[in-house]
Design an enzyme around this catalytic site. Structure first.
Site, short mmCIF file in Angstrom:
data_model
loop_
_atom_site.label_atom_id
_atom_site.label_comp_id
_atom_site.label_asym_id
_atom_site.label_seq_id
_atom_site.Cartn_x
_atom_site.Cartn_y
_atom_site.Cartn_z
N GLU A 1 8.89 16.37 15.32
CA GLU A 1 9.42 16.26 13.96
C GLU A 1 8.67 17.19 13.01
O GLU A 1 7.45 17.09 12.88
CB GLU A 1 9.32 14.82 13.46
CG GLU A 1 9.95 14.61 12.10
CD GLU A 1 9.89 13.18 11.62
OE1 GLU A 1 10.89 12.69 11.06
OE2 GLU A 1 8.83 12.54 11.81
N GLU B 1 9.62 1.82 11.03
CA GLU B 1 10.66 2.86 10.91
C GLU B 1 9.92 4.18 10.97
O GLU B 1 9.19 4.53 10.05
CB GLU B 1 11.44 2.70 9.62
CG GLU B 1 12.74 3.49 9.60
CD GLU B 1 12.60 4.87 8.98
OE1 GLU B 1 12.45 5.85 9.75
OE2 GLU B 1 12.62 4.96 7.75
N CYS C 1 13.79 11.44 7.03
CA CYS C 1 13.60 11.08 8.44
C CYS C 1 14.91 11.12 9.22
O CYS C 1 14.92 11.38 10.43
CB CYS C 1 12.97 9.70 8.54
SG CYS C 1 13.91 8.38 7.73
N LYS D 1 0.87 -1.18 0.00
CA LYS D 1 0.00 0.00 0.00
C LYS D 1 0.91 1.22 0.00
O LYS D 1 1.44 1.63 1.02
CB LYS D 1 -0.90 0.01 1.24
CG LYS D 1 -2.25 0.75 1.03
CD LYS D 1 -2.12 2.22 0.73
CE LYS D 1 -1.84 3.02 1.99
NZ LYS D 1 -1.82 4.51 1.71
#
Length: 487
Positions: free
Chosen positions: A386, A255, A288, A180
């Protein structure tokens, strides 16, 4: 119309399920972040499409498992060949869809797609073994058995490369796959399904269901026919996936986010430190692993800030298809607004703008200027959450102990960068940093033989080398007795 012509490729906008293309009653738009152009209307899947894809993957699993590592590896190598054949077109397609630099796609990202496939295909054949060992005269034999259907949910910042970090080891391990992809970047995954079929991946072994996370993604991770779930994305989404996976006790690999530090000691090479700090704007800050928190020794902070501001001002922002462009757009209007909101709240709370500070009005659209903020209050949002955009912060420290306290002072632990002139000092710092990957006097050196993943809320599990197969396979120990044989 179920096909579009983009970047010299014919891209099907339907799902790929069981070797067939399957439409849905509803669609959603794929929009280019470069100029807002609608690239295609994509099939919007949900529970029905997920059920069909899982059924196809389960049906295909026994034959794919029985091919063995070498048979599967031959097919994966053919798939890598096709990626390399279409590398230029894939690079252009991905740039249209996610706005990352075309030159980066050409030189690094798409070659890595092929490398991911080859690496894990070869690892399964050549490296995936454990020497037998004895227990009171009995022999222990370790094997990695395919686990079943792997559900892979992948992000938008490097869509095909990050997808093949998962696809490569899952298929090489003998699992079948339902992918997906992110709804903001659906195109390269769809084309990749056609390449997989052309390479000889049997029908049902690799399936793609397009759609939104709350619809297709939610149905996929809750499906009882799934043996493994691998997800790259945000912490809140990972929590939702973990809750759904818990009902079936489905193993997960996550992750997740980062708020990584970049530490500059007072004996560091400042030219190198500035160079590495500016690199954190790579992919418009949508990485990231970026060291977004610059932690600079107070003795060199003023000089570092001045040099950094000069270097950042020289960055050329613009159309990512142009060779000279160094920083492109944000992925989506929703994301641009999110980045802008972080900066607005930080400055309202007293943070000082050193560089940038807002959208690039000259370019319009989704372009946000490379930004550096200083003097943010300890523990404030901008220092702990973040942003995932071209926004860095700068703090100072007076001792290595203070640097470590600042570096480890978030809920994340994905990566860290240390710029230091003394090896012993650097080793002391790295020993006490909480991070899955640490770079010393360098950045973004990534080898698939190494473990990759995060500490704390930056992830669960590790990818790379045998670590990937430990997740995608059932690791089995068979113990043979020395007696009982008839021969």
């Amino acid at each position: 119309m179920h096909q579009v012509q983009l970047a010299g490729l014919t891209v099907d906008t339907r799902h790929a399920i069981g070797g067939e293309r399957v439409a849905s009653a509803e669609t959603f738009e794929s929009v280019s972040p470069i100029d807002g152009a609608v690239l295609a209307r994509i099939a919007r899947g949900g529970a029905a499409e997920v059920d069909a894809a899982v059924a196809a993957a389960r049906a295909a699993f026994p034959a794919w498992r029985d091919l063995g590592p070498r048979g599967r590896g031959e097919i994966l190598h053919r798939l890598a060949d096709l990626v390399e054949r279409d590398l230029e077109q894939l690079a252009q397609l991905e740039t249209l869809d996610n706005g990352a630099l075309l030159r980066s796609h050409r030189r690094g990202v798409m070659p890595r797609v092929a490398h991911n496939l080859r690496f894990f295909a070869d690892w399964a054949v050549d490296e995936l073994h454990h020497e037998p060992f004895e227990t009171r005269g009995h022999t222990n034999s370790i094997s990695w058995d395919p686990s079943g259907v792997a559900a892979l949910i992948t992000p938008w910042n490097a869509p095909l490369m990050l997808a093949t970090w998962k696809i490569g080891p899952a298929l090489a391990a003998g699992d079948t796959v339902v992918l997906k992809p992110a709804e903001w970047t659906p195109l390269s995954a769809s084309y990749f399904a056609d390449l997989a079929a052309e390479a000889g991946v049997p029908a049902g072994v690799f399936n793609v269901v397009q759609g939104y996370g709350a619809e297709a993604g939610a149905a996929l991770v809750a499906h009882p026919g799934i043996a493994r779930i691998s997800f790259t994305g945000s912490v809140p989404t990972a929590k939702s996936i973990a809750r759904a996976a818990a009902d079936n006790l489905t193993p997960v690999s996550f992750e997740l986010g980062g708020k990584s530090p970049l530490i500059v000691t007072d004996d560091a090479d400042l030219d190198l430190a500035v160079e590495l700090a500016v690199e954190q704007y790579d992919n418009a800050g949508q990485v990231c692993l970026s060291g977004t928190r610059l932690l600079v020794h107070e003795a060199v902070a003023e000089e570092f800030a001045a040099r950094f501001a000069e270097a950042a001002a020289r960055l050329r922002q613009g159309d990512p298809r142009e060779e000279s462009t160094q920083i492109g757009p944000q992925i989506h209007r929703v994301h641009l607004d999110r980045v802008a909101g972080f900066v607005a709240r930080a400055t309202a709370e007293g943070a000082r703008v050193v560089v940038g500070g807002g959208a690039n009005d000259e370019l319009g659209g989704l372009y946000f200027r490379p930004t550096l903020l200083a003097d943010a209050a300890p523990g404030s949002e901008i220092l702990t959450a973040e942003v995932f955009g071209p926004v860095l912060t700068m703090q100072t420290f007076s001792s290595d102990a203070e640097a470590l306290e600042l570096a480890n002072g978030t809920e994340f632990g994905l990566a860290a960068v240390v710029v230091c002139g003394d090896r012993a000092r650097a080793e002391r710092l790295t020993k006490n940093l909480v991070a899955g990957t640490i770079w010393v006097n360098c950045f973004f050196v990534r080898d698939l033989r190494a473990p990759f993943g995060g500490s704390k809320k930056s992830g669960v599990g590790r990818e790379g080398g045998t670590w990937s197969f430990d997740f995608y396979a059932d690791v089995k120990n068979t113990v043979y007795a020395p007696s009982g044989w008839k021969e």
